[in-house]
Design a protein around this motif. Structure first.
Motif, mmCIF file in Angstrom:
data_model
loop_
_atom_site.group_PDB
_atom_site.id
_atom_site.type_symbol
_atom_site.label_atom_id
_atom_site.label_comp_id
_atom_site.label_asym_id
_atom_site.label_seq_id
_atom_site.Cartn_x
_atom_site.Cartn_y
_atom_site.Cartn_z
ATOM 1 N N MET A 102 0.460 -24.523 20.160
ATOM 2 C CA MET A 102 -0.284 -24.931 21.349
ATOM 3 C C MET A 102 0.633 -25.014 22.565
ATOM 4 S SD MET A 102 -2.614 -28.354 22.019
ATOM 5 C CE MET A 102 -3.677 -28.023 20.615
ATOM 6 N N PRO A 103 0.314 -24.278 23.626
ATOM 7 C CA PRO A 103 1.060 -24.435 24.873
ATOM 8 C C PRO A 103 0.676 -25.753 25.530
ATOM 9 C CG PRO A 103 -0.820 -23.003 25.215
ATOM 10 C CD PRO A 103 -0.806 -23.321 23.738
ATOM 11 N N ALA A 104 1.330 -26.083 26.610
ATOM 12 C CA ALA A 104 0.927 -27.253 27.393
ATOM 13 C C ALA A 104 -0.362 -26.913 28.122
ATOM 14 C CB ALA A 104 2.019 -27.622 28.393
ATOM 15 N N ILE A 105 -1.433 -27.659 27.834
ATOM 16 C CA ILE A 105 -2.738 -27.363 28.411
ATOM 17 C C ILE A 105 -2.980 -28.235 29.631
ATOM 18 C CG2 ILE A 105 -5.230 -27.416 28.010
ATOM 19 C CD1 ILE A 105 -4.716 -26.700 25.135
ATOM 20 N N ALA A 116 -10.621 -33.823 32.766
ATOM 21 C CA ALA A 116 -9.194 -33.926 32.446
ATOM 22 C C ALA A 116 -8.814 -35.366 32.148
ATOM 23 C CB ALA A 116 -8.355 -33.384 33.598
ATOM 24 N N GLY A 117 -9.350 -36.299 32.926
ATOM 25 C CA GLY A 117 -9.059 -37.694 32.673
ATOM 26 C C GLY A 117 -9.613 -38.170 31.346
ATOM 27 N N THR A 118 -10.846 -37.796 31.058
ATOM 28 C CA THR A 118 -11.482 -38.212 29.810
ATOM 29 C C THR A 118 -10.725 -37.695 28.594
ATOM 30 O OG1 THR A 118 -13.651 -38.263 30.881
ATOM 31 C CG2 THR A 118 -13.625 -38.130 28.481
ATOM 32 N N LEU A 119 -10.212 -36.452 28.695
ATOM 33 C CA LEU A 119 -9.489 -35.848 27.581
ATOM 34 C C LEU A 119 -8.011 -36.227 27.554
ATOM 35 C CD1 LEU A 119 -11.024 -32.241 27.646
ATOM 36 C CD2 LEU A 119 -11.630 -34.146 26.137
ATOM 37 N N GLY A 120 -7.534 -36.864 28.604
ATOM 38 C CA GLY A 120 -6.122 -37.229 28.652
ATOM 39 C C GLY A 120 -5.202 -36.045 28.866
ATOM 40 N N LEU A 121 -5.671 -35.059 29.665
ATOM 41 C CA LEU A 121 -4.886 -33.863 29.958
ATOM 42 C C LEU A 121 -4.270 -33.958 31.349
ATOM 43 C CD1 LEU A 121 -7.357 -31.137 28.651
ATOM 44 C CD2 LEU A 121 -5.084 -31.618 27.700
ATOM 45 N N PRO A 122 -3.169 -33.261 31.596
ATOM 46 C CA PRO A 122 -2.655 -33.171 32.970
ATOM 47 C C PRO A 122 -3.638 -32.391 33.834
ATOM 48 C CG PRO A 122 -1.405 -31.739 31.516
ATOM 49 C CD PRO A 122 -2.305 -32.538 30.637
ATOM 50 N N ARG A 128 -7.805 -40.286 37.841
ATOM 51 C CA ARG A 128 -7.095 -41.503 37.440
ATOM 52 C C ARG A 128 -8.065 -42.578 36.931
ATOM 53 N NH1 ARG A 128 -3.778 -40.180 42.750
ATOM 54 N NH2 ARG A 128 -2.006 -39.083 41.811
ATOM 55 N N GLN A 129 -9.242 -42.645 37.530
ATOM 56 C CA GLN A 129 -10.227 -43.633 37.113
ATOM 57 C C GLN A 129 -10.697 -43.388 35.678
ATOM 58 O OE1 GLN A 129 -13.717 -43.641 39.618
ATOM 59 N NE2 GLN A 129 -14.970 -44.676 38.101
ATOM 60 N N HIS A 130 -10.864 -42.119 35.309
ATOM 61 C CA HIS A 130 -11.425 -41.776 33.995
ATOM 62 C C HIS A 130 -10.357 -41.485 32.947
ATOM 63 C CE1 HIS A 130 -15.724 -41.540 35.090
ATOM 64 N NE2 HIS A 130 -15.273 -41.186 36.275
ATOM 65 N N PHE A 131 -9.088 -41.597 33.304
ATOM 66 C CA PHE A 131 -8.036 -41.214 32.369
ATOM 67 C C PHE A 131 -8.027 -42.112 31.130
ATOM 68 C CE2 PHE A 131 -3.847 -41.262 30.497
ATOM 69 C CZ PHE A 131 -3.579 -39.908 30.382
ATOM 70 N N ARG A 132 -7.881 -41.450 29.988
ATOM 71 C CA ARG A 132 -7.706 -42.131 28.711
ATOM 72 C C ARG A 132 -6.439 -41.583 28.048
ATOM 73 N NH1 ARG A 132 -13.815 -41.076 26.345
ATOM 74 N NH2 ARG A 132 -14.976 -42.190 27.984
ATOM 75 N N PRO A 133 -5.563 -42.435 27.558
ATOM 76 C CA PRO A 133 -4.362 -41.944 26.865
ATOM 77 C C PRO A 133 -4.736 -41.029 25.707
ATOM 78 C CG PRO A 133 -4.181 -44.286 27.316
ATOM 79 C CD PRO A 133 -5.590 -43.896 27.660
ATOM 80 N N SER A 134 -3.889 -40.038 25.456
ATOM 81 C CA SER A 134 -4.186 -39.024 24.445
ATOM 82 C C SER A 134 -2.907 -38.613 23.729
ATOM 83 C CB SER A 134 -4.811 -37.794 25.118
ATOM 84 O OG SER A 134 -3.821 -37.149 25.927
ATOM 85 N N TRP A 160 -1.521 -36.009 24.332
ATOM 86 C CA TRP A 160 -0.754 -35.261 25.329
ATOM 87 C C TRP A 160 -0.066 -36.182 26.328
ATOM 88 C CZ3 TRP A 160 -5.939 -33.451 24.395
ATOM 89 C CH2 TRP A 160 -5.991 -32.323 23.567
ATOM 90 N N LEU A 161 -0.764 -37.215 26.778
ATOM 91 C CA LEU A 161 -0.238 -38.056 27.852
ATOM 92 C C LEU A 161 -0.547 -39.530 27.592
ATOM 93 C CD1 LEU A 161 -1.341 -36.090 31.084
ATOM 94 C CD2 LEU A 161 0.983 -36.263 30.182
ATOM 95 N N ASP A 162 0.404 -40.381 27.959
ATOM 96 C CA ASP A 162 0.169 -41.829 27.924
ATOM 97 C C ASP A 162 -0.445 -42.323 29.227
ATOM 98 O OD1 ASP A 162 1.263 -42.106 25.362
ATOM 99 O OD2 ASP A 162 3.295 -42.261 26.184
#
Length: 335
Positions: free
Chosen positions: A165-168, A181-187, A207-213, A215-217
């Protein structure tokens, strides 16, 4: 990392522009030379975008071009900014970028867009079916693509792809992809270079919808911005003329290869066209190193971006390379 006053990584988005006096072979050679030079200068990543049916842009096949660019460089990350997922079956994208990741482990970015990014006739020619052309199907197709990379159980295994998997990244110019992107925790990478009015609302949604994943904290946002940097403000303004004319012709339904600065200056603009080009300049960074530095610093502070991606559309490759060199100039050297 670029200037300490900006204090974020700087990256490159290149459109492989085809000059009116040049060829696609020359355009791709210039993009290769730019990738090598920006790697030497310390830019973090080098992306190319998917465009079709556009005489001024030679990057119609990002995976092919990225394979070449990755082989021509050694440390800079290379990626798509982006692959327009509605144009391609997810399995094909997984195999292509799985191959790239297998060839160049840890250096590949897969930036994904939600819209076809072209007219419906061209999009239909790419997929040969209307299935998948509806942007509403994007979340399902994205999930299928990620599943191929993860090697989810099923009748089909992407090889290469599964386990490579590349960086998505998700790309966007509005709020839909930002929220996803926020919901999935992607950049998330936002296209400030052609949708500046939507930049802050989209980043707020991300930023409001971001969830840690996995891929990203925490959120990671990149902002793409048009930059033309030259020795003086006047020279930068002159060099920026062809980009405005190119966008005007594109929106008028008659895209052409990139004009020279003199051809752009001589073009008989109507008042409406001049205002259109002027509005197109909103949010851009055009000028001397000091002027561009001020504009990028303000953009960074306004957006709180974790990274800035610079795209420079000028006629001559030497001016394009020079712009990226000047951007990395130490401020003390300006004195």
């Amino acid at each position: 990392m670029g200037w300490s006053v900006i204090d974020v990584p700087l990256s490159v988005l290149d459109l492989a522009p085809v000059a009116a006096s040049g060829t696609t072979s020359e355009a791709l050679a210039h993009t290769t030379a730019l990738a090598r030079r920006t790697e030497q200068l310390g830019y973090h990543r080098f992306w190319v975008a998917e465009h079709h049916n556009m005489p001024a842009i030679a990057s119609a096949a990002p995976p092919v071009l990225l394979a070449h660019l990755a082989a021509a460089t050694s440390t800079i990350r290379v990626g798509s900014g982006g692959v327009m997922l509605p144009n391609h079956p997810p399995l094909v994208v997984a195999e292509q970028f799985g191959t790239l990741e297998a060839l160049h482990p840890g250096r590949i970015d897969l930036g994904i867009g939600r819209a076809p990014g072209t007219d419906q006739a061209t999009a239909l020619a790419l997929r040969r079916t209307m299935a998948g052309l509806n942007a509403e199907a994007f979340p399902q197709e994205l999930a299928a693509l990620i599943g191929y990379f993860r090697g989810d159980p099923g009748p089909i295994t992407a090889t290469p792809g599964a386990g490579q998997m590349p960086a998505i990244w998700l790309l966007g110019s509005s709020g839909f992809s930002a929220q996803l992107a926020g919901t999935l925790g992607l950049p998330f990478s936002f296209a400030h270079h052609f949708s500046p009015a939507n930049t802050l609302p989209a980043l707020a949604l991300y930023r409001q919808h971001f969830r840690p994943s996995v891929w990203l904290d925490k959120p990671y946002a990149m902002v793409a911005v048009n930059v033309v940097c030259a020795d003086t403000d006047e020279q930068a303004e002159w060099l920026s003329g062809p980009a405005g004319l190119s966008f005007l012709r594109l929106r008028s339904g008659r895209p052409e290869p990139l004009a020279s600065p003199q051809e752009a200056a001589d073009y008989p603009y109507t008042e409406f066209e001049r205002e259109f080009v002027r509005q197109r300049r909103d949010g851009q960074a055009i000028g001397s190193p000091a002027t561009v530095r001020k504009a990028l610093t303000a953009l960074r502070e306004q957006t709180q971006a974790d990274e800035l991606m610079l795209t420079t559309l000028v006629y001559d490759i030497d001016d394009r390379v020079r712009s990226f060199e000047l951007v990395m100039t130490d401020p003390d050297d300006d004195q």
